[in-house]
Enzyme design. Structure first.
Site, PDB file in Angstrom:
ATOM      1  N   GLY A 140       1.665  86.860  43.836  1.00  0.00           N
ATOM      2  CA  GLY A 140       2.677  85.904  43.418  1.00  0.00           C
ATOM      3  C   GLY A 140       3.151  86.243  42.024  1.00  0.00           C
ATOM      4  N   SER A 141       3.805  85.276  41.381  1.00  0.00           N
ATOM      5  CA  SER A 141       4.383  85.539  40.066  1.00  0.00           C
ATOM      6  C   SER A 141       3.316  85.671  38.987  1.00  0.00           C
ATOM      7  CB  SER A 141       5.349  84.416  39.691  1.00  0.00           C
ATOM      8  OG  SER A 141       4.693  83.157  39.735  1.00  0.00           O
ATOM      9  N   LYS A 178      -2.828  87.567  42.002  1.00  0.00           N
ATOM     10  CA  LYS A 178      -3.003  88.408  43.180  1.00  0.00           C
ATOM     11  C   LYS A 178      -4.098  87.786  44.041  1.00  0.00           C
ATOM     12  CE  LYS A 178      -1.736  92.791  40.951  1.00  0.00           C
ATOM     13  NZ  LYS A 178      -2.200  94.155  40.574  1.00  0.00           N
ATOM     14  N   VAL A 179      -3.965  87.925  45.355  1.00  0.00           N
ATOM     15  CA  VAL A 179      -4.957  87.379  46.274  1.00  0.00           C
ATOM     16  C   VAL A 179      -5.604  88.535  47.035  1.00  0.00           C
ATOM     17  CG1 VAL A 179      -5.404  85.830  48.202  1.00  0.00           C
ATOM     18  CG2 VAL A 179      -3.659  85.236  46.507  1.00  0.00           C
ATOM     19  N   ASP A 238       5.418  70.904  47.182  1.00  0.00           N
ATOM     20  CA  ASP A 238       5.904  72.265  47.450  1.00  0.00           C
ATOM     21  C   ASP A 238       5.599  72.669  48.890  1.00  0.00           C
ATOM     22  OD1 ASP A 238       7.218  74.605  46.750  1.00  0.00           O
ATOM     23  OD2 ASP A 238       5.404  75.595  46.011  1.00  0.00           O
TER      24      ASP A 238
END
Length: 439
Positions: free
Chosen positions: A43-44, A47-48, A159
């Site tokens: 993502g911004s 990290k996954v 969201d």
């Protein structure tokens, strides 16, 4: 209109394999507990990775926030705190992604979470184009049950969108990503005021910053999701946002012929631009269309969680949470992750004493240092001396753990570092850990 496609599934992500001692890449051992595997996504600011627990060899997902390579400013700090606090409150619903524990070093924060083996639900939807009504109802039941549980526990997600709906190994839905969620402490006059979310899925009132009901905003997002499930496209989709919001207020969307009349009525009531007349989650759950049983399994297991708040705590989260870590070890201290500079006019500490005792302590110390005490409408305490105004707020961040924040909101030039030290010395006996120093 086509559904906006989510990021490619994990199998299509190109993996750069590295090995390091600090948990920065695949193959790393983090804090002697988990081994990182392949990169699942990014993502911004995080990290996954696929992770493996060294104790029992189970698979987990590990979200890594790296301060050394990621821009993290003061605005990220409350987002991370909210995400930990929200997920900890919600850790027992079968359709909410579980947070096992949070770990930290000087340079990184690790969220160790349940692994959603099935990836994003919308990857499956994109392959099919749209869902049958029974399949849509099956997933929609789970989404709504999870959101009802969120709202009963004081959390608004804010969201709900395709990328945040995942599937476990049995094909059941899991809501993820509570980084934009709202907790009761954020309410002013019973309403939220922060504009956030993804435009195509966000309720119109959220954009106008006039105050809104987070649960009703989540209900709007449910209407968009159900429309996409059944129609295979978004009800409102325009890169020109003013035009899109005009269409929202005029209710300019069209159903495909195959969407049934009962489902249309549900969607119409959810996509009501007026939150006062919009369906809430409870009203939605009482409709005949929603009550109709699904041909798929797991209806009963989700229903029980919509009927009350579970009080037992996860063993993982009992063992450790982000704020336990702060007080346990300087090697795992989060205090240095968000420092903006030495001239920052605020300080924070965690405490495990009751709120009333904290307030009494703050008032006593404030008066002793010559401050006039003012109770604020939002529940905070104001300390006033001449032009200097301090705002003191107390936020619940975990079970029996509170975050107390002192912030100079006026007269910063007259407020000297010595005054922080005077306040700190008077508070020491209730402090678990200082985690941001105003000096």
């Amino acid at each position: 209109m086509d559904v906006q496609h989510p990021q490619p599934p994990p199998s299509s992500v190109k993996i750069r394999r590295t090995t390091s001692s600090d948990g920065s890449g695949s193959g790393s051992i983090i804090l002697g507990k988990y081994q990182l595997g392949r990169l699942l996504g990014r993502g911004s600011f995080a990290k996954v990775y696929l992770g493996r627990c060294l104790d029992d060899n189970t698979e987990v997902a590990v979200k890594v926030i790296n301060k050394t390579t990621t821009t993290i400013d003061a605005s990220m700090e409350p987002r991370i705190i909210r995400e930990v606090s929200a997920m900890r409150r919600l850790n027992h619903h079968p359709n909410i992604l579980k947070l096992h524990e949070v770990m930290a070093t000087k340079t990184k924060i690790y969220f160790v979470m349940e692994l959603a083996h099935g990836g994003e639900l919308f990857t499956k939807l994109n392959r099919r184009g749209r869902f049958s009504e029974s399949t849509a109802r099956f997933y929609f039941h789970q989404l709504v049950s999870a959101l009802q549980f969120c709202h009963q526990n004081g959390v608004a997600h804010r969201d709900i969108k395709p990328q945040n709906l995942l599937l476990d190994k049995d094909g059941h839905l899991k809501i993820s990503d509570f980084g934009l969620s709202a907790l009761p402490e954020q309410l002013r006059n019973g309403l939220l005021h922060t504009a956030c979310g993804t435009p195509a899925y966000t309720a119109p009132e959220v954009v106008y910053r006039k105050g809104y009901d987070g649960a009703k905003a989540d209900a709007w997002s449910c209407g968009v999701i159900l429309f996409v499930f059944l129609a295979g496209s978004l009800p409102f989709d325009d890169s020109n946002l003013p035009n899109m919001y005009k269409a929202i207020h005029r209710r300019e969307y069209q159903f495909p012929d195959w969407v049934s009349k009962p489902a249309r009525r549900i969607i119409n009531r959810l996509l009501d631009p007026n939150p006062d007349t919009r369906y809430g989650i409870e009203e939605l759950m009482n409709t005949p269309w929603f009550k109709k049983s699904s041909s798929m399994k797991q209806e009963q297991s989700t229903k029980q969680f919509g009927e009350g708040i579970l009080e037992k705590e996860s063993k993982h989260m009992e063992r450790m949470n982000a704020f336990d870590i702060i007080s346990m070890s300087s090697g795992l201290d989060l205090s240095g992750l968000f420092e903006a500079g030495s001239n920052k006019k605020e300080m924070r500490f965690t405490t495990n004493v009751e709120v009333t005792e904290v307030e009494e302590k703050v008032i006593k110390i404030g008066k002793g240092e010559g401050y006039r005490v003012e109770r604020r409408k939002n529940g905070g305490i104001g300390l006033v001396k001449g032009r200097v105004v301090l705002l003191v707020e107390i936020l619940e961040v975990a079970k029996e753990l509170w975050l107390v924040e002192f912030k100079v909101v006026n007269g910063g030039s007259e407020f000297e570092d010595l005054q922080w030290q005077e306040l700190k010395s008077g508070l020491e006996d209730i402090v678990v850990s200082w985690y941001n120093d105003g000096s």
